[in-house]
Design an enzyme around this catalytic site. Structure first.
Site, PDB file in Angstrom:
ATOM      1  CB  ILE A  19      -0.978   0.025   1.205  1.00 37.98           C
ATOM      2  CG1 ILE A  19      -0.229  -0.078   2.534  1.00 37.98           C
ATOM      3  CG2 ILE A  19      -2.009  -1.070   1.083  1.00 37.98           C
ATOM      4  CD1 ILE A  19      -1.142  -0.022   3.760  1.00 37.98           C
ATOM      5  CG  ASP A  20      -0.232   4.468  -2.458  1.00 43.49           C
ATOM      6  OD1 ASP A  20       0.291   3.547  -3.112  1.00 43.49           O
ATOM      7  OD2 ASP A  20      -1.146   5.193  -2.890  1.00 43.49           O
ATOM      8  CE  LYS A  21       6.704   8.984   3.272  1.00 43.23           C
ATOM      9  NZ  LYS A  21       7.612  10.064   2.802  1.00 43.23           N
TER      10      LYS A  21
END
Length: 344
Positions: free
Chosen positions: A154-156
């Site tokens: 998942i994104d930062k």
């Protein structure tokens, strides 16, 4: 060949040359993916085709299609978002929020701000650096060196649940479920406006932007990008924003963020997709001040990977894991609820 998927939090769109190959004058005209398969180690045809589709492979300085047939004398350049680097991961003693663990897998709750795996400008301090400190001999998927245990990401600045494989059997089993889109993934998002219809499906191709490779763009004509399907359901309408539930049928980079922007409801405070400004509501200073305060409470896109459901690799039974909304998400939701109540 290095992993070419650009980190979702990548802030540098420079490309780094990894390979430059000049085709021999006696070379027959074969498809470029087949040609490169014979010359690059640790890669696959699917990975090469995706690199070509994403514009990371050029022939004679021109972008090409996956069915391009090479010609004698062609100059092929593979330039990727990450500079060439060895795949060694440095273990780091970083605390992990472990939701569940057995001898086969691990469920972690990733905080916002933590990068999932080492990549350009983020070689340390990642979830993978933490995992390799706490766990030994994590498996690695083929062509995915430097990312032990990972079967998805998942994104930062997205918080929430990730499943980590502790054995090769678990990794293969879980990867197959992701490939078949049978994993149940539920996200909560705060978006601008009130979606109409309240519940629906966004079935629109997504691909890297032509002008900015860091951005994922929607291609409704279906002539570019890859199939992407997001099911959404409105949980709470708050006049200017809405809390929605999203379930992914596919797992493309920035999928929810790009799809919600496409239908006119970008995620709250999503700077990359236009959610960090006044999208809905008045321009009065009091309202603007309220929104700015909300942005300070949640200085990221309001997106949380809330639950995961899948067939357990060992027991072959369906298991599901859930998580609470993080504090910043809960606080900004409460602020909006309070604001709406004062104007009703």
């Amino acid at each position: 060949m290095q992993q070419y998927d650009q980190s979702p939090d990548e802030e540098n769109d420079e490309l780094y040359e990894h390979h430059r190959i000049q085709v021999d004058k006696k070379q027959s005209m074969v498809r470029i993916d087949k040609f490169l398969m014979d010359r690059l180690a640790n890669t696959s045809r699917n990975r090469l085709q995706k690199a070509i589709e994403d514009g990371f492979v050029k022939v004679n300085d021109q972008q090409i299609k996956t069915n391009y047939r090479i010609h004698p004398g062609d100059v092929i350049v593979i330039a990727l978002p990450e500079p060439p680097r060895d795949t060694e991961v440095i273990p780091e003693n970083i605390p992990l929020d472990i939701v569940y663990e057995d001898d086969t897998l691990l469920i972690v709750n990733k905080p916002a701000g933590m990068v999932v795996h080492p990549a350009h400008s983020n070689w340390t301090g990642t979830l993978v650096n933490a995992l390799t400190y706490h766990l030994q001999n994590l498996p690695t998927m083929p062509d995915n060196e430097g990312r032990p245990g990972l079967v998805h990401r998942i994104d930062k600045d997205t918080s929430g649940l990730l499943v980590i494989a502790k054995t090769e059997k678990a990794m293969t089993h879980l990867a197959k479920q992701f490939f078949n889109h049978s994993i149940e993934r539920t996200y909560y998002a705060l978006v601008w406006g009130e979606p109409d219809p309240e519940d629906g499906t966004v079935d629109v191709n997504l691909g890297r932007g032509f002008k900015d490779r860091r951005i994922t763009e929607a291609f409704p004509e279906g002539d570019y990008g890859r199939t992407a399907i997001t099911h959404y359901k409105t949980l709470k309408q708050l006049r200017y924003v809405s809390l929605i539930q999203c379930n992914l049928e596919t797992g493309r980079t920035h999928q929810i963020r790009a799809h919600m922007k496409y239908i006119g409801h970008p995620l709250f405070n999503d700077a990359t997709y236009g959610g960090d400004r006044l999208v809905k509501g008045t321009k009065f200073s009091k309202y603007k001040s309220f929104v700015d305060n909300c942005f300070k409470i949640i200085p990221r896109q309001a997106l949380h990977a809330k639950s995961l459901g899948f067939i357990h690799p060992k027991t072959e039974e369906f298991v599901q894991f859930d998580s609470e909304l993080p504090e910043d998400f809960k606080q900004v939701l409460e602020k909006w609820e309070g604001y709406v109540n004062t104007i009703d």
